[in-house]
Design an enzyme around this catalytic site. Structure first.
Site, PDB file in Angstrom:
ATOM      1  N   HIS A  20      -7.762   8.805  -2.807  1.00  0.00           N
ATOM      2  CA  HIS A  20      -7.278   8.814  -1.427  1.00  0.00           C
ATOM      3  C   HIS A  20      -8.317   9.368  -0.431  1.00  0.00           C
ATOM      4  CE1 HIS A  20      -3.225   8.957   0.900  1.00  0.00           C
ATOM      5  NE2 HIS A  20      -4.207   8.625   1.703  1.00  0.00           N
ATOM      6  N   ASP A  44       0.835  -1.206   0.000  1.00  0.00           N
ATOM      7  CA  ASP A  44       0.000   0.000   0.000  1.00  0.00           C
ATOM      8  C   ASP A  44       0.866   1.251   0.000  1.00  0.00           C
ATOM      9  OD1 ASP A  44      -2.883   1.029   0.475  1.00  0.00           O
ATOM     10  OD2 ASP A  44      -1.671   2.172   1.892  1.00  0.00           O
ATOM     11  N   TYR A  75       2.557   9.705   0.031  1.00  0.00           N
ATOM     12  CA  TYR A  75       3.553   9.107   0.932  1.00  0.00           C
ATOM     13  C   TYR A  75       4.974   9.375   0.446  1.00  0.00           C
ATOM     14  CZ  TYR A  75      -0.534   6.387   2.477  1.00  0.00           C
ATOM     15  OH  TYR A  75      -1.773   5.988   2.911  1.00  0.00           O
ATOM     16  N   LYS A 133      -2.607   5.735  -4.708  1.00  0.00           N
ATOM     17  CA  LYS A 133      -3.815   6.552  -4.521  1.00  0.00           C
ATOM     18  C   LYS A 133      -3.669   7.939  -5.153  1.00  0.00           C
ATOM     19  CE  LYS A 133      -4.128   4.364   0.048  1.00  0.00           C
ATOM     20  NZ  LYS A 133      -2.755   4.295   0.562  1.00  0.00           N
TER      21      LYS A 133
HETATM   22  N1  LIG Z   1      -6.013   5.692   3.189  1.00  0.00           N
HETATM   23  C1  LIG Z   1      -5.620   6.473   4.172  1.00  0.00           C
HETATM   24  O1  LIG Z   1      -6.107   7.601   4.342  1.00  0.00           O
HETATM   25  C2  LIG Z   1      -4.545   5.991   5.116  1.00  0.00           C
HETATM   26  C3  LIG Z   1      -4.290   6.698   6.301  1.00  0.00           C
HETATM   27  C4  LIG Z   1      -3.296   6.186   7.165  1.00  0.00           C
HETATM   28  C5  LIG Z   1      -2.599   5.028   6.832  1.00  0.00           C
HETATM   29  N2  LIG Z   1      -2.856   4.382   5.634  1.00  0.00           N
HETATM   30  C6  LIG Z   1      -2.132   3.127   5.261  1.00  0.00           C
HETATM   31  O2  LIG Z   1      -2.317   2.170   6.299  1.00  0.00           O
HETATM   32  C7  LIG Z   1      -1.043   1.654   6.703  1.00  0.00           C
HETATM   33  C8  LIG Z   1      -1.049   1.182   8.141  1.00  0.00           C
HETATM   34  O3  LIG Z   1      -1.443   2.214   9.016  1.00  0.00           O
HETATM   35  P1  LIG Z   1      -0.434   2.915  10.057  1.00  0.00           P
HETATM   36  O4  LIG Z   1       0.943   2.747   9.597  1.00  0.00           O
HETATM   37  O5  LIG Z   1      -0.967   4.279  10.256  1.00  0.00           O
HETATM   38  O6  LIG Z   1      -0.736   2.152  11.429  1.00  0.00           O
HETATM   39  P2  LIG Z   1      -0.594   0.639  11.986  1.00  0.00           P
HETATM   40  O7  LIG Z   1      -0.207  -0.286  10.889  1.00  0.00           O
HETATM   41  O8  LIG Z   1      -1.851   0.381  12.738  1.00  0.00           O
HETATM   42  O9  LIG Z   1       0.559   0.790  13.051  1.00  0.00           O
HETATM   43  C9  LIG Z   1       1.900   0.958  12.694  1.00  0.00           C
HETATM   44  C10 LIG Z   1       2.709   1.092  13.968  1.00  0.00           C
HETATM   45  O10 LIG Z   1       2.586  -0.108  14.744  1.00  0.00           O
HETATM   46  C11 LIG Z   1       3.891  -0.650  15.017  1.00  0.00           C
HETATM   47  N3  LIG Z   1       3.774  -2.115  14.923  1.00  0.00           N
HETATM   48  C12 LIG Z   1       3.605  -2.848  13.801  1.00  0.00           C
HETATM   49  N4  LIG Z   1       3.519  -4.161  14.085  1.00  0.00           N
HETATM   50  C13 LIG Z   1       3.650  -4.274  15.418  1.00  0.00           C
HETATM   51  C14 LIG Z   1       3.677  -5.384  16.317  1.00  0.00           C
HETATM   52  N5  LIG Z   1       3.524  -6.642  15.878  1.00  0.00           N
HETATM   53  N6  LIG Z   1       3.832  -5.126  17.641  1.00  0.00           N
HETATM   54  C15 LIG Z   1       3.979  -3.857  18.092  1.00  0.00           C
HETATM   55  N7  LIG Z   1       3.966  -2.772  17.303  1.00  0.00           N
HETATM   56  C16 LIG Z   1       3.809  -2.970  15.966  1.00  0.00           C
HETATM   57  C17 LIG Z   1       4.798  -0.066  13.956  1.00  0.00           C
HETATM   58  O11 LIG Z   1       6.115   0.114  14.455  1.00  0.00           O
HETATM   59  P3  LIG Z   1       7.436  -0.528  13.734  1.00  0.00           P
HETATM   60  O12 LIG Z   1       7.444  -0.075  12.307  1.00  0.00           O
HETATM   61  O13 LIG Z   1       8.566   0.037  14.535  1.00  0.00           O
HETATM   62  O14 LIG Z   1       7.296  -2.028  13.873  1.00  0.00           O
HETATM   63  C18 LIG Z   1       4.167   1.306  13.700  1.00  0.00           C
HETATM   64  O15 LIG Z   1       4.611   2.243  14.656  1.00  0.00           O
HETATM   65  C19 LIG Z   1      -0.105   2.847   6.429  1.00  0.00           C
HETATM   66  O16 LIG Z   1       1.251   2.456   6.435  1.00  0.00           O
HETATM   67  C20 LIG Z   1      -0.625   3.313   5.085  1.00  0.00           C
HETATM   68  O17 LIG Z   1      -0.119   2.468   4.065  1.00  0.00           O
HETATM   69  C21 LIG Z   1      -3.833   4.844   4.787  1.00  0.00           C
END
Ligand SMILES: NC(=O)c1ccc[n+]([C@@H]2O[C@H](COP(=O)([O-])OP(=O)(O)OC[C@H]3O[C@@H](n4cnc5c(N)ncnc54)[C@H](OP(=O)(O)O)[C@@H]3O)[C@@H](O)[C@H]2O)c1
Length: 280
Positions: free
Chosen positions: A110, A47, A52, A77
């Site tokens: 997006h 994704d 980004y 997106k």
């Molecule tokens: N469409 C939209 O508007 C939108 C908005 C926001 C995000 N997104 C997409 O969604 C993806 C995921 O969302 P996100 O990155 O915001 O949040 P997330 O995946 O819920 O959380 C990521 C965080 O959790 C930590 N983490 C991951 N696996 C873990 C585990 N097993 N144990 C403990 N901590 C863990 C990661 O740290 P480490 O990296 O240090 O492991 C990072 O700090 C984004 O990367 C992006 O591609 C889309």
């Protein structure tokens, strides 16, 4: 190695794995290394987004990985500032160029940016690009019931997915139902809850202990059992492996309901809502 990742067939006949990999906010060498290691761990759905600033790195990681291109599904997106019929077409061409790929597997709008009022014509452009084969599947992100109804009404084409904020504090029961009613698969962004991941909440920590898995695995298993596709981000190989290894245990209906019960009115990570927020 994680158990085999199941796949869903979308409303346009394409398919997606039940878990993908998020890439925000990784850039540069960190992004290439992390995405390569995610592909090695077994992720096949990536994704990214224009916003980004890492499409180039995603393409680079795909090429370096040695995994056949046809096995990998790249999502990107269209940002708010590129809404409009011609602008959307140019946006997709720009993404193809930065990714260095000849097609994009899943292209999303997006944000709806309703005050700009161009999401429907942006959608029309995506429908045409799909017919031309430049994008294989088209979807949206952060769309509400009203936005979805409008594009479906105007074009007769339902998005294959709606990628929305979804985690235990914000379980989106209503929006999941709206998506399902249109045959749209829900994808979950910030699936762990990002900075406020509910790892120590009793329904999560208790299930982790019972199944001898981590709290993150419990949350991602909950996502899978809701039928949503989570796209967790991790820069750490060990966590990447852990996060897709969620097909060897099953939560009971009561456990799923208890995690969904963590939802709360102020659970949204993001302050605004798609009706008022505009992402440029
Ligand atoms: N469409 C939209 O508007 C939108 C908005 C926001 C995000 N997104 C997409 O969604 C993806 C995921 O969302 P996100 O990155 O915001 O949040 P997330 O995946 O819920 O959380 C990521 C965080 O959790 C930590 N983490 C991951 N696996 C873990 C585990 N097993 N144990 C403990 N901590 C863990 C990661 O740290 P480490 O990296 O240090 O492991 C990072 O700090 C984004 O990367 C992006 O591609 C889309």
């Amino acid at each position: 190695m994680a158990n085999q990742i199941p796949t869903y067939t979308l409303n346009d006949g394409t398919s997606l794995p039940a878990i993908g990999f998020g890439t925000v906010p990784m850039k540069g060498e960190e992004a290439v290394t992390a995405i390569r290691s995610a592909l090695e761990a077994g992720y096949r759905l990536l994704d990214t987004a224009v916003n980004y600033g890492n499409e180039k790195e995603v393409g680079e990681a795909v090429r370096q990985s040695g995994v056949p291109r046809e096995e990998i599904l790249v999502t990107t997106k269209i940002p708010g500032r590129e809404h409009g019929y011609e602008e959307a077409k140019a946006s997709v061409r720009g993404s193809l160029e930065r990714l260095g790929l000849d097609h994009i597997d899943l292209h999303l709008i997006h944000w709806p940016n309703p005050s700009v009022g161009k999401y429907a014509e942006t959608w029309r452009a995506l429908v045409e690009l799909r017919e031309e084969g430049l994008v294989r599947s088209i979807g949206v992100s952060n769309f509400t019931a009203e936005h979805l109804a409008r594009i479906i009404d105007e074009t007769g084409v339902a998005p294959s997915v709606n990628q929305i904020e979804l985690h235990p504090y914000f379980p989106q029961a209503q929006m999941r139902e709206v998506d399902a009613g249109h045959g749209v698969r829900t994808e979950s962004w910030s699936p762990l809850g990002k900075r406020q991941a509910p790892f120590t909440e009793r329904p999560v920590a208790g299930a982790a202990e019972r199944y001898d898995v981590t709290p993150a695995q419990v949350i991602l298993r909950w996502q899978v059992q809701l039928g949503a596709i989570p796209i967790p981000k991790s820069a750490t190989p060990e966590r990447q492996r852990q996060n897709i290894d969620v097909f060897g245990f099953e939560l009971t209906d009561d456990e799923v309901a208890a995690i969904t019960g963590l939802g709360r009115a102020d659970g949204r990570l993001f302050g605004g809502d798609p009706d008022s927020h505009e992402e440029m």
